[in-house]
Design a protein around this motif. Structure first.
Motif, short mmCIF file in Angstrom:
data_model
loop_
_atom_site.label_atom_id
_atom_site.label_comp_id
_atom_site.label_asym_id
_atom_site.label_seq_id
_atom_site.Cartn_x
_atom_site.Cartn_y
_atom_site.Cartn_z
N SER A 1 0.84 -1.20 0.00
CA SER A 1 0.00 0.00 0.00
C SER A 1 0.88 1.24 0.00
O SER A 1 1.42 1.63 1.04
CB SER A 1 -0.91 0.02 1.23
N ALA B 1 -14.49 -2.60 -10.40
CA ALA B 1 -13.43 -2.67 -9.39
C ALA B 1 -13.89 -3.31 -8.08
O ALA B 1 -13.21 -4.19 -7.54
CB ALA B 1 -12.87 -1.28 -9.12
N ASP B 2 -15.01 -2.86 -7.56
CA ASP B 2 -15.46 -3.35 -6.25
C ASP B 2 -15.76 -4.85 -6.27
O ASP B 2 -15.40 -5.57 -5.34
CB ASP B 2 -16.70 -2.57 -5.80
N ILE C 1 -12.39 -6.75 -6.51
CA ILE C 1 -11.67 -6.69 -5.24
C ILE C 1 -12.31 -7.63 -4.21
O ILE C 1 -11.61 -8.34 -3.48
CB ILE C 1 -11.63 -5.25 -4.69
N ASP C 2 -13.64 -7.65 -4.16
CA ASP C 2 -14.34 -8.55 -3.23
C ASP C 2 -14.02 -10.01 -3.53
O ASP C 2 -13.87 -10.83 -2.61
CB ASP C 2 -15.86 -8.33 -3.31
N ILE D 1 -11.20 -11.13 -5.01
CA ILE D 1 -9.79 -11.38 -4.65
C ILE D 1 -9.63 -11.50 -3.14
O ILE D 1 -8.80 -12.26 -2.64
CB ILE D 1 -8.89 -10.26 -5.21
N LYS D 2 -10.44 -10.76 -2.39
CA LYS D 2 -10.35 -10.78 -0.92
C LYS D 2 -10.64 -12.17 -0.34
O LYS D 2 -10.25 -12.46 0.79
CB LYS D 2 -11.31 -9.76 -0.32
N MET E 1 -6.36 -7.20 0.16
CA MET E 1 -6.50 -6.58 -1.15
C MET E 1 -7.50 -5.43 -1.12
O MET E 1 -8.55 -5.52 -0.49
CB MET E 1 -6.97 -7.63 -2.17
N HIS E 2 -7.16 -4.33 -1.76
CA HIS E 2 -8.08 -3.21 -1.96
C HIS E 2 -7.67 -2.45 -3.21
O HIS E 2 -6.66 -2.77 -3.84
CB HIS E 2 -8.13 -2.28 -0.74
N THR E 3 -8.44 -1.45 -3.57
CA THR E 3 -8.21 -0.76 -4.85
C THR E 3 -6.90 0.02 -4.88
O THR E 3 -6.45 0.42 -5.96
CB THR E 3 -9.37 0.20 -5.16
N THR F 1 -4.04 -1.21 -3.53
CA THR F 1 -2.93 -2.14 -3.47
C THR F 1 -2.04 -1.98 -4.71
O THR F 1 -2.50 -2.14 -5.84
CB THR F 1 -3.42 -3.60 -3.37
N LEU G 1 -5.65 0.19 -9.34
CA LEU G 1 -6.78 0.84 -10.00
C LEU G 1 -6.36 2.15 -10.65
O LEU G 1 -6.77 2.46 -11.77
CB LEU G 1 -7.91 1.08 -8.99
#
Length: 363
Positions: free
Chosen positions: A95, A144-145, A148-149, A151-152, A158-160, A162, A166
């Protein structure tokens, strides 16, 4: 040479706006529209110029950016602890700290530029790749959301943001626009508003129009311009995703067009700031991060006073880190590959000397 000075002046204006916007973000109540206007074009313009200057990409540049990220991510992990932003020192490299996302994304774009150069002779393949990339860029925030969900499930952290994944997609079109922008096209941009009154009229007209639009949706567009948030964060009722993103990209390109016309080509302090923009970018958060925990005095001021204070501070910070003296001190830190090459050359030279010495003393 004149055009080089002009583009350095543009970079000088943009790097000042980067510092100014980060300072405004410390205490932004009442200044939201000002921040949104800056964010609507200042990073797209920087990215466009980086694409324009990337006609000869190299692995060396990519490696230099990787080293830069590791060095400054490590530094700010420690620094932000002592600045009071974090309760413990954590060395996190997934991050990026606030501004360092740009270094990560720039490394990705340079790597892509190398690939595009390699397949330059295969026009069909290059065109197909560009269409795919532009499509992914345009719709990246829409999906994106959900991505990401998913991949989590396998990677909970993981988030946008990372590794700036994005933002790398969202701002990619501006890099590609600069990468494929020729000198002839750039010259046409320079000369399209050749009279001062036209430059002033267009700039003021667009600024007023944008200010009115942003004022209508000021709780949403800041999320849009940052580029690291999915569609759920900037969804506006009765407005389609396509329309919102087209507005973002169109506004950014208009801002790039206006700033390229508005800034002149005469040598000034802006030229020096543009030449030293990397040092300003990397170090300016040294003054900004502590303010996040010690901004009560700033919050007590009215918006106009805060605007003047932040503007004055931005001038001082940009002047300090943009000075030739400071850049002479940090040149090997911000260009680590240059330092490694010097060390390698010296080691190679020493090895050659040792070999020569051995040859001369063989009995």
């Amino acid at each position: 040479m004149q055009k080089d000075i002009k583009l350095n002046n543009v970079k000088g204006v943009l790097i000042f706006l980067v510092v100014f916007a980060h300072l405004l973000g410390v205490s932004k109540s009442g200044l939201e529209n000002m921040i949104e206007i800056i964010y609507s074009f200042h990073m797209p313009a920087f990215i466009f110029l980086n694409g324009y200057f990337s006609k000869r990409p190299s692995i060396k540049k990519v490696i230099n950016l990787i080293l830069l990220y590791v060095i400054f991510q490590t530094f700010y992990c420690v620094y932000r602890y002592y600045a009071g932003n974090f309760s413990v020192i954590q060395f996190t490299y997934g991050s990026p700290h606030t501004h360092l996302w740009y270094i990560v994304s720039l490394g990705s774009w340079y790597a892509l530029a190398i690939i595009l150069k390699k397949i330059n002779v295969r026009k069909i393949l290059q065109a197909a790749l560009l269409i795919l990339l532009l499509g992914l860029s345009f719709y990246s925030r829409f999906y994106a959301d959900q991505i990401i969900d998913f991949i989590k499930i396998y990677y909970s952290n993981m988030h946008t943001q990372t590794l700036s994944i994005l933002r790398t997609f969202v701002f990619l079109p501006f890099f590609l626009a600069g990468f494929y922008c020729s000198k002839d096209i750039m010259n046409k941009i320079y000369s399209s508003l050749d009279k001062f009154k036209f430059k002033l009229f267009f700039t003021l007209s667009v600024s007023v129009l944008v200010f009115i639009i942003l004022d209508e949706y000021n709780d949403k567009f800041d999320q849009l311009f940052f580029g690291f948030l999915g569609y759920q964060k900037f969804h506006i009722e009765n407005l389609s995703y396509t329309g919102i993103v087209l507005f973002h990209y169109s506004l950014a390109m208009l801002g790039i067009y206006l700033i390229l016309n508005a800034v002149d080509a005469s040598k000034s302090k802006l030229t020096q700031w543009g030449e030293n923009s990397l040092a300003i970018f990397l170090f300016h958060m040294i003054f900004v991060f502590p303010l996040f925990n010690h901004n009560s005095w700033l919050n007590e001021q009215n918006p106009d006073t805060r605007l003047i204070i932040c503007f004055t501070m931005a001038l001082g910070i940009t002047y300090l880190f943009g000075s030739r003296a400071f850049n002479r001190i940090v040149k090997y830190i911000i260009y680590p590959m240059r330092y490694l090459e010097i060390i390698y050359a010296r080691l190679l030279n020493q090895t050659d000397r040792n070999d020569e010495y051995k040859k001369r003393h063989i009995v």
